[in-house]
Design a protein around this motif. Structure first.
Motif, mmCIF file in Angstrom:
data_model
loop_
_atom_site.group_PDB
_atom_site.id
_atom_site.type_symbol
_atom_site.label_atom_id
_atom_site.label_comp_id
_atom_site.label_asym_id
_atom_site.label_seq_id
_atom_site.Cartn_x
_atom_site.Cartn_y
_atom_site.Cartn_z
ATOM 1 N N GLU A 123 -2.205 13.013 -14.292
ATOM 2 C CA GLU A 123 -3.655 13.108 -14.300
ATOM 3 C C GLU A 123 -4.213 12.331 -15.493
ATOM 4 O O GLU A 123 -3.690 12.421 -16.607
ATOM 5 C CB GLU A 123 -4.047 14.585 -14.412
ATOM 6 N N ASN A 124 -5.235 11.537 -15.268
ATOM 7 C CA ASN A 124 -5.910 10.696 -16.260
ATOM 8 C C ASN A 124 -5.064 9.528 -16.770
ATOM 9 O O ASN A 124 -5.458 8.854 -17.710
ATOM 10 C CB ASN A 124 -6.417 11.514 -17.445
ATOM 11 N N GLU A 125 -3.918 9.274 -16.147
ATOM 12 C CA GLU A 125 -3.101 8.126 -16.537
ATOM 13 C C GLU A 125 -3.756 6.834 -16.037
ATOM 14 O O GLU A 125 -4.278 6.779 -14.930
ATOM 15 C CB GLU A 125 -1.693 8.248 -15.964
ATOM 16 N N VAL A 126 -3.715 5.811 -16.864
ATOM 17 C CA VAL A 126 -4.245 4.502 -16.502
ATOM 18 C C VAL A 126 -3.074 3.618 -16.103
ATOM 19 O O VAL A 126 -2.063 3.551 -16.800
ATOM 20 C CB VAL A 126 -5.030 3.878 -17.674
ATOM 21 N N LEU A 127 -3.218 2.956 -14.956
ATOM 22 C CA LEU A 127 -2.171 2.085 -14.425
ATOM 23 C C LEU A 127 -2.697 0.663 -14.299
ATOM 24 O O LEU A 127 -3.803 0.455 -13.804
ATOM 25 C CB LEU A 127 -1.730 2.560 -13.045
ATOM 26 N N ILE A 128 -1.920 -0.282 -14.749
ATOM 27 C CA ILE A 128 -2.207 -1.695 -14.527
ATOM 28 C C ILE A 128 -1.235 -2.142 -13.446
ATOM 29 O O ILE A 128 -0.022 -2.149 -13.660
ATOM 30 C CB ILE A 128 -2.014 -2.527 -15.801
ATOM 31 N N VAL A 129 -1.756 -2.474 -12.290
ATOM 32 C CA VAL A 129 -0.917 -2.786 -11.134
ATOM 33 C C VAL A 129 -1.041 -4.276 -10.818
ATOM 34 O O VAL A 129 -2.137 -4.774 -10.560
ATOM 35 C CB VAL A 129 -1.326 -1.950 -9.905
ATOM 36 N N MET A 130 0.090 -4.962 -10.832
ATOM 37 C CA MET A 130 0.145 -6.382 -10.478
ATOM 38 C C MET A 130 0.641 -6.493 -9.041
ATOM 39 O O MET A 130 1.581 -5.804 -8.657
ATOM 40 C CB MET A 130 1.130 -7.126 -11.377
ATOM 41 N N PHE A 131 -0.004 -7.340 -8.249
ATOM 42 C CA PHE A 131 0.472 -7.582 -6.895
ATOM 43 C C PHE A 131 0.144 -9.003 -6.482
ATOM 44 O O PHE A 131 -0.719 -9.647 -7.052
ATOM 45 C CB PHE A 131 -0.072 -6.558 -5.895
ATOM 46 N N GLU A 132 0.892 -9.480 -5.502
ATOM 47 C CA GLU A 132 0.728 -10.846 -5.017
ATOM 48 C C GLU A 132 -0.245 -10.845 -3.851
ATOM 49 O O GLU A 132 -0.191 -9.967 -2.992
ATOM 50 C CB GLU A 132 2.077 -11.394 -4.577
ATOM 51 N N ILE A 133 -1.119 -11.837 -3.842
ATOM 52 C CA ILE A 133 -2.074 -11.937 -2.736
ATOM 53 C C ILE A 133 -1.726 -13.128 -1.866
ATOM 54 O O ILE A 133 -1.392 -14.189 -2.345
ATOM 55 C CB ILE A 133 -3.533 -12.066 -3.241
ATOM 56 N N GLY A 134 -1.741 -12.911 -0.564
ATOM 57 C CA GLY A 134 -1.588 -14.016 0.372
ATOM 58 C C GLY A 134 -2.980 -14.512 0.734
ATOM 59 O O GLY A 134 -3.313 -15.672 0.604
ATOM 60 N N ASP A 135 -3.799 -13.588 1.142
ATOM 61 C CA ASP A 135 -5.215 -13.869 1.347
ATOM 62 C C ASP A 135 -5.993 -12.778 0.610
ATOM 63 O O ASP A 135 -5.430 -11.823 0.102
ATOM 64 C CB ASP A 135 -5.575 -13.914 2.837
ATOM 65 N N SER A 195 -7.879 -10.446 1.578
ATOM 66 C CA SER A 195 -8.095 -9.152 2.232
ATOM 67 C C SER A 195 -7.349 -8.017 1.537
ATOM 68 O O SER A 195 -7.836 -6.882 1.496
ATOM 69 C CB SER A 195 -7.721 -9.213 3.707
ATOM 70 N N ALA A 196 -6.168 -8.288 0.981
ATOM 71 C CA ALA A 196 -5.424 -7.246 0.266
ATOM 72 C C ALA A 196 -6.180 -6.779 -0.969
ATOM 73 O O ALA A 196 -6.163 -5.601 -1.312
ATOM 74 C CB ALA A 196 -4.036 -7.750 -0.128
ATOM 75 N N VAL A 197 -6.863 -7.698 -1.627
ATOM 76 C CA VAL A 197 -7.651 -7.340 -2.808
ATOM 77 C C VAL A 197 -8.808 -6.443 -2.397
ATOM 78 O O VAL A 197 -9.025 -5.378 -2.982
ATOM 79 C CB VAL A 197 -8.170 -8.605 -3.531
ATOM 80 N N GLU A 198 -9.545 -6.847 -1.389
ATOM 81 C CA GLU A 198 -10.678 -6.049 -0.921
ATOM 82 C C GLU A 198 -10.221 -4.668 -0.441
ATOM 83 O O GLU A 198 -10.853 -3.667 -0.741
ATOM 84 C CB GLU A 198 -11.412 -6.780 0.194
ATOM 85 N N ARG A 199 -9.136 -4.637 0.295
ATOM 86 C CA ARG A 199 -8.626 -3.356 0.810
ATOM 87 C C ARG A 199 -8.153 -2.456 -0.326
ATOM 88 O O ARG A 199 -8.277 -1.231 -0.246
ATOM 89 C CB ARG A 199 -7.500 -3.602 1.802
ATOM 90 N N PHE A 251 0.815 -1.218 0.000
ATOM 91 C CA PHE A 251 0.000 0.000 0.000
ATOM 92 C C PHE A 251 0.850 1.269 0.000
ATOM 93 O O PHE A 251 0.476 2.258 -0.620
ATOM 94 C CB PHE A 251 -1.018 -0.034 1.135
ATOM 95 N N ALA A 252 1.995 1.252 0.651
ATOM 96 C CA ALA A 252 2.901 2.408 0.585
ATOM 97 C C ALA A 252 3.453 2.566 -0.825
ATOM 98 O O ALA A 252 3.517 3.680 -1.359
ATOM 99 C CB ALA A 252 4.042 2.246 1.582
ATOM 100 N N ASP A 253 3.825 1.461 -1.445
ATOM 101 C CA ASP A 253 4.340 1.521 -2.817
ATOM 102 C C ASP A 253 3.252 1.925 -3.802
ATOM 103 O O ASP A 253 3.493 2.699 -4.729
ATOM 104 C CB ASP A 253 4.951 0.178 -3.222
ATOM 105 N N LEU A 254 2.041 1.429 -3.601
ATOM 106 C CA LEU A 254 0.931 1.812 -4.480
ATOM 107 C C LEU A 254 0.627 3.298 -4.336
ATOM 108 O O LEU A 254 0.390 3.989 -5.334
ATOM 109 C CB LEU A 254 -0.313 0.975 -4.160
ATOM 110 N N ALA A 255 0.658 3.825 -3.120
ATOM 111 C CA ALA A 255 0.424 5.255 -2.901
ATOM 112 C C ALA A 255 1.473 6.089 -3.634
ATOM 113 O O ALA A 255 1.145 7.106 -4.252
ATOM 114 C CB ALA A 255 0.438 5.573 -1.412
#
Length: 75
Positions: free
Chosen positions: A25-37, A39-43, A13-17
């Motif tokens: 402004e108006n840039e589209v980002l495709i962000v890949m991340f690893e999920i353990g459970d 909850s990170a996706v929902e958050r 979340f710090a890196d995503l921020a």
């Protein structure tokens, strides 16, 4: 459109921020991340909204990776 790989991030979340802050402004980002459970996706959904971004898509990439597509909106 820019692809950002945060799968090896120690503090997602710090890196995503930081990535969102640096985006144009108006840039589209495709962000890949690893999920353990899941909850990170929902958050990440609420976190993206809190950062004044629009969630465009969310996909399970494979068994351990997730991607979200976001657009940084005008502040």
């Amino acid at each position: 459109m820019r692809r950002v790989d945060l799968r090896n991030s120690k503090d997602f979340f710090a890196d995503l921020a930081r990535v969102i802050y640096e985006a144009k402004e108006n840039e589209v980002l495709i962000v890949m991340f690893e999920i353990g459970d899941f909850s990170a996706v929902e958050r990440s959904f609420s976190f993206v909204r809190e950062q004044d971004c629009e969630l465009l898509n969310s996909l399970k990439f494979n068994e351990v990776d997730w991607s979200i597509v976001i657009k940084k909106v005008k502040r």
